[in-house]
Design a protein around this motif. Structure first.
Motif, PDB file in Angstrom:
ATOM      1  N   PHE A 286       1.684   4.191  -9.111  1.00 54.53           N
ATOM      2  CA  PHE A 286       0.347   3.603  -9.049  1.00 54.53           C
ATOM      3  C   PHE A 286      -0.085   3.143 -10.438  1.00 54.53           C
ATOM      4  O   PHE A 286      -0.666   2.060 -10.601  1.00 54.53           O
TER       5      PHE A 286
ATOM      6  N   CYS B  53       1.046   3.999  -3.070  1.00 55.10           N
ATOM      7  CA  CYS B  53       0.778   5.409  -2.765  1.00 55.10           C
ATOM      8  C   CYS B  53       1.972   6.311  -3.091  1.00 55.10           C
ATOM      9  O   CYS B  53       1.873   7.534  -2.969  1.00 55.10           O
TER      10      CYS B  53
ATOM     11  N   THR C  34      -5.607   2.732  -1.931  1.00 57.10           N
ATOM     12  CA  THR C  34      -4.683   3.745  -2.455  1.00 57.10           C
ATOM     13  C   THR C  34      -5.430   5.038  -2.778  1.00 57.10           C
ATOM     14  O   THR C  34      -4.988   6.133  -2.421  1.00 57.10           O
TER      15      THR C  34
ATOM     16  N   LEU D 266       0.829  -1.206   0.000  1.00 53.47           N
ATOM     17  CA  LEU D 266       0.000   0.000   0.000  1.00 53.47           C
ATOM     18  C   LEU D 266       0.866   1.260   0.000  1.00 53.47           C
ATOM     19  O   LEU D 266       0.601   2.211  -0.739  1.00 53.47           O
TER      20      LEU D 266
END
Length: 206
Positions: free
Chosen positions: A109, A96, A141, A92
């Motif tokens: 991403f 991000c 995200t 995660l």
């Protein structure tokens, strides 16, 4: 700028990484390698087909379901290794842009989404086993970026480069290299006289 990410815990998330019994999140792991590391070529040939690979300009990740063999290989050879909840939290942060050199950048991403799309095209069984975790990843995200990371990191490498350089319309822009960074930067200079330079003509033609 300090950014606090909410504490996350997904006790019921399951993955089916080995085409056998579904694996609980505690059996999920990520191995991080330096981008283009020789170790990936020499040490992972026998196991790469059993993992999901995500490559960026800065690092390569291998997502896998823990078995004694895979854990021994990846925990020994990788630069960093995460398991269970820590693996998801790392993924995660990675999605991000918080593991990137430019904190909060958004290019990574897009790279994650592109990699998973390619996995869907190449390995339906593996992509199906990972589908729930990546749907959750994409959702989380967006949820984190919207309230916490807006305006951080210049959004993309291209936007940041253009802001720092501030070229006039008459100036020419040269991008050195034909890797992912150059490809992500180039669109931000589409209205300038842009040239790419690389030691290999093959990469430029690709």
């Amino acid at each position: 700028t300090s950014v606090t990410i909410p504490n996350l815990f997904y006790p019921t998330l399951i993955l089916d990484m080995q085409d056998t019994e579904p694996l609980h999140i505690t059996k999920f792991a990520i191995a991080e390698f330096e981008s283009n590391s020789p170790i990936q070529v020499n040490g992972l040939a026998a196991v790469k087909g059993r993992c999901f690979e995500i490559k960026t300009c800065q690092r390569t990740l291998y997502l896998y379901g823990i078995t004694p063999e895979l854990k021994t290989v990846f925990s020994t050879l990788s630069r960093r290794h995460f398991e269970g909840i820590e693996a998801y939290e790392y993924l995660l942060r990675f999605a991000c842009g918080l593991e990137s050199e430019i904190k909060g950048e958004t290019d990574v991403f897009g790279q994650v989404k592109t990699a998973f799309k390619k996995l869907n095209e190449q390995s339906s069984e593996l992509s199906q086993s990972l589908n729930s975790i990546f749907l959750k990843l994409f959702e989380d995200t967006k949820e984190i970026r919207s309230p916490h990371l807006q305006g951080i990191g210049g959004n993309t490498y291209g936007a940041l480069a253009r802001s720092l350089m501030s070229p006039s319309e008459q100036e020419r822009v040269l991008a050195i290299g034909a890797g992912q960074i150059s490809n992500s930067v180039a669109p931000s200079f589409a209205d300038f006289s842009l040239k790419l330079g690389n030691r290999s003509d093959d990469r430029l033609q690709a």
